[in-house]
Enzyme design. Structure first.
Site, PDB file in Angstrom:
ATOM      1  CG  HIS A 118       6.215  42.957  36.941  1.00 10.41           C
ATOM      2  ND1 HIS A 118       5.342  43.024  38.013  1.00 10.41           N
ATOM      3  CD2 HIS A 118       7.331  42.350  37.423  1.00 10.41           C
ATOM      4  CE1 HIS A 118       5.904  42.484  39.076  1.00 10.41           C
ATOM      5  NE2 HIS A 118       7.119  42.064  38.749  1.00 10.41           N
ATOM      6  CG  HIS A 146       7.137  33.717  36.206  1.00 10.01           C
ATOM      7  ND1 HIS A 146       8.488  33.706  36.503  1.00 10.01           N
ATOM      8  CD2 HIS A 146       6.522  34.251  37.294  1.00 10.01           C
ATOM      9  CE1 HIS A 146       8.686  34.203  37.712  1.00 10.01           C
ATOM     10  NE2 HIS A 146       7.499  34.544  38.222  1.00 10.01           N
TER      11      HIS A 146
END
Length: 207
Positions: A48, A139
């Site tokens: 995620h 990220h």
């Protein structure tokens, strides 16, 4: 919704299965550059993109946090994100996380503004100093350090193939509970907030 007292919470953006599939192919190609004795891969179903991490939040504070996150979502707009690049957090001499990079396809700052709002929501409601953390860098964490292994071999790291450029449309954010277990964490999606829309709640959904 009734929440359990004391939950480990974060808000983030889910990664669509087709994007996960392509990142998985890249990861299988490059993971040999990281010493398996020192690095633990994160299972793809847990991938995620975190916008703000709040840590332990008492049950009575979750509703206030949710209201603030709903406001953040209402003031944001849908956007297209793109993968590309990789790196280490916090620094090569003491790495803890290996990540695949994400950025806005348009080059705008909508994602950063959304992350800043979500961090501030935690600071304002649950007294977590998320708004004063290091600068936001989007990220996806794909591996975590098992034990400190000293300075990374940067030449070896630079030999990795780059993350493929993959785009996806983002129109919602999720509030997750992180449940720590011996076999690894599980993430339970508590609420979903549509960007520039209304929020709705999900019950007991694990990812």
């Amino acid at each position: 919704m009734q929440y359990d007292p004391g939950m480990r919470l974060f808000v983030g953006i889910e990664i669509p299965p087709p994007v996960k599939d392509q990142i998985s192919l890249w990861w299988e190609e490059v993971r040999g550059h990281l010493d398996p004795d020192h690095w633990r891969p994160v299972a793809p179903h847990l991938w995620h993109m975190t916008l703000a991490f709040y840590g332990d939040v008492s049950g009575g504070e979750v509703d206030d946090l949710s209201e603030e996150l709903a406001e953040c979502a209402r003031s944001a707009v849908a956007m297209t994100l793109k993968t590309g690049g990789y790196g280490l957090f916090p620094k090569p001499s003491k790495p803890r996380v290996f990540w695949a990079g994400v950025r806005e396809a348009s080059g705008d700052s909508k994602l950063k503004h959304l992350a800043r709002c979500c961090r501030r929501a935690g600071h304002d409601t649950v007294r977590k100093r998320t708004a004063r953390e290091a600068a936001f860098q989007a990220h996806i964490t794909v591996a975590r350090i098992r034990a400190h292994a000293g300075m990374m071999n940067m030449e070896r790291l630079q030999m990795m193939a780059d993350v493929p450029e993959l785009e996806w449309r983002v129109d919602r954010i999720n509030l997750y509970q992180s449940i720590l277990r011996p076999e690894g964490p599980q993430y339970r999606r508590l609420e979903t907030f549509e960007l520039n829309g209304s929020s709705y709640r999900t019950r007991g959904k694990y990812v």
